[in-house]
Design an enzyme around this catalytic site. Structure first.
Site, PDB file in Angstrom:
ATOM      1  N   GLU A 111       0.836  -1.216   0.000  1.00  0.00           N
ATOM      2  CA  GLU A 111       0.000   0.000   0.000  1.00  0.00           C
ATOM      3  C   GLU A 111       0.867   1.260   0.000  1.00  0.00           C
ATOM      4  O   GLU A 111       0.489   2.290   0.552  1.00  0.00           O
ATOM      5  CB  GLU A 111      -0.972   0.016   1.187  1.00  0.00           C
ATOM      6  CG  GLU A 111      -2.124  -0.948   1.060  1.00  0.00           C
ATOM      7  CD  GLU A 111      -3.106  -0.589  -0.036  1.00  0.00           C
ATOM      8  OE1 GLU A 111      -3.204   0.605  -0.385  1.00  0.00           O
ATOM      9  OE2 GLU A 111      -3.773  -1.506  -0.551  1.00  0.00           O
ATOM     10  N   GLY A 112       2.016   1.177  -0.626  1.00  0.00           N
ATOM     11  CA  GLY A 112       2.966   2.293  -0.647  1.00  0.00           C
ATOM     12  C   GLY A 112       3.970   2.121   0.466  1.00  0.00           C
ATOM     13  O   GLY A 112       3.602   2.109   1.652  1.00  0.00           O
TER      14      GLY A 112
END
Length: 383
Positions: free
Chosen positions: A363-364
């Site tokens: 998610e980053g």
């Protein structure tokens, strides 16, 4: 204080985790593969379809419901939480597409199946050369009459090889994010194949596959949203997704902390519980402080998202970064509390430590999150 309905949901999730999932954990960790039984438990509890709104056969909730479910389940078995988050993301993309005026007629029916727990999904976005840079995907989709033909490979696809459907990110236009589209692809479509399953450090009961899409033909109306409009459709879910990862990390840390406290009170050395020694007391205290701070931050970020607060995106990145860094530190210290026993599989803390790491990456990455946080304060100069 959480509303009554969320406290009730947390209690249900806690019971499912402790009564039904916990007995399976040793076998699932040894098996290191996707578990149909685990899927059945999660679907039967209504968790796989939690993000489908009432208008499509589900229940109207918001990200706080996802947070309480993931927190409770991750205290017991993080792999189970990852099965959920992997199906929630594509489902949310489909919900956003279904709310558009140009939504295909078949889409509400699929969402009703997801709400009923009959379908499990996966997002097929990441590629060998396109991870954090989603605009760099090389998988292509070309129009051929009343069909789209998809070609490319995807990497690190959670639920890959076991999902019933995929939301596939493919290039339909020019370079960069403005040339990207999203497609709904049934898992049994000819040309869809899981060619390899990753051997991972953690999350052993969560399948992570390398997927190949070879001349995969889908109907023209399986395009989700507008052509070349996939990137905004996906990006709308990233702030929410970061809060979800923060909740998962929070639950992992809480599970490890609870195990450490329990062990410190029971383990005796030199005629006393090790919790009687100041060194151990300070270690436990230094775990408790950031853990409680992270919980407040996660729920604050979730509420900000629900309220549409102008700082919601920033808070999502802050919560994801802090909670995942905290989880890595707390699980490492939980192993230390257990001493040599923490290094073996007789106790759950080694699993929590292995499972915590990924939350700093997906998610980053937390390095990307720090860029997002800093740039939110200097939007005109930090480029």
């Amino acid at each position: 204080m959480l509303p009554t309905e969320l406290r009730d949901l947390a209690a249900v999730a806690r019971d499912v985790a402790t009564e039904r999932i916990a007995p399976l954990v040793p076998e699932l960790e040894r098996g290191r593969t996707f578990s149909p039984e685990l899927r059945k438990i999660l679907a039967g509890a209504g968790f796989t379809g939690l993000v489908v709104p009432e208008r499509f056969g589900g229940v109207d909730t918001d990200v706080r419901a996802e947070v309480v479910v993931l927190e409770e389940i991750s205290k017991v078995y993080p792999s189970a939480s990852t099965v959920l988050t992997a199906t929630w993301f594509p489902t949310k993309v489909m919900v956003r597409a279904a709310d558009r005026p140009d939504a295909p007629a078949w889409l509400p029916g699929v969402l009703r199946d997801v709400a009923a727990g009959d379908r499990l999904g996966a997002i097929a976005a990441t590629e060998p050369e396109a991870g954090s840079d989603l605009g760099g995907v090389a998988t292509t989709a070309r129009r051929d009459g009343d069909e789209w033909v998809i070609n490319g490979s995807k990497r690190f696809i959670t639920n890959g090889g076991h999902a019933d459907f995929y939301v596939v990110v493919a290039r339909t236009g020019g370079p960069g994010p403005r040339g990207v589209s999203a497609f709904y692809v049934e898992a049994d479509t000819p040309g869809v194949e899981a060619v390899r399953f990753e051997e991972k450090m953690g999350l052993h009961a969560s399948a992570t596959a390398e997927m190949v899409f070879a001349d995969v033909r889908v109907p023209a109306d399986h395009l989700l949203g507008p052509e070349n409009g996939g990137f905004p459709l996906l990006m709308q879910g990233f702030d929410e997704g970061r809060i979800v990862v923060a909740a998962l990390a929070l639950g992992i840390a809480e599970g490890a902390f609870d195990a450490a406290v329990r062990y410190a009170g029971e383990r005796r050395q030199f005629g006393r519980p090790i919790a009687a020694f100041q060194g151990m007391q300070f270690l436990i205290a230094d775990m408790a402080i950031p853990l409680h701070a992270a919980r407040s931050l996660v729920y604050d970020a979730a509420q900000a998202y629900v309220d549409g607060h102008p700082d919601a995106a920033r808070l999502a990145s802050i919560a994801k970064t802090y909670a995942s860094d905290m989880a890595m530190a707390v699980t490492t210290d939980a192993v230390q509390v257990h001493g040599g026993y923490g290094y073996v599989t007789d106790f759950p803390v080694e699993m929590f430590m292995r499972d915590a790491k990924i939350n700093q990456i997906y998610e980053g990455t937390n390095q990307i999150q720090r860029m997002i946080i800093a740039r939110s304060y200097f939007p005109d100069v930090a480029r």
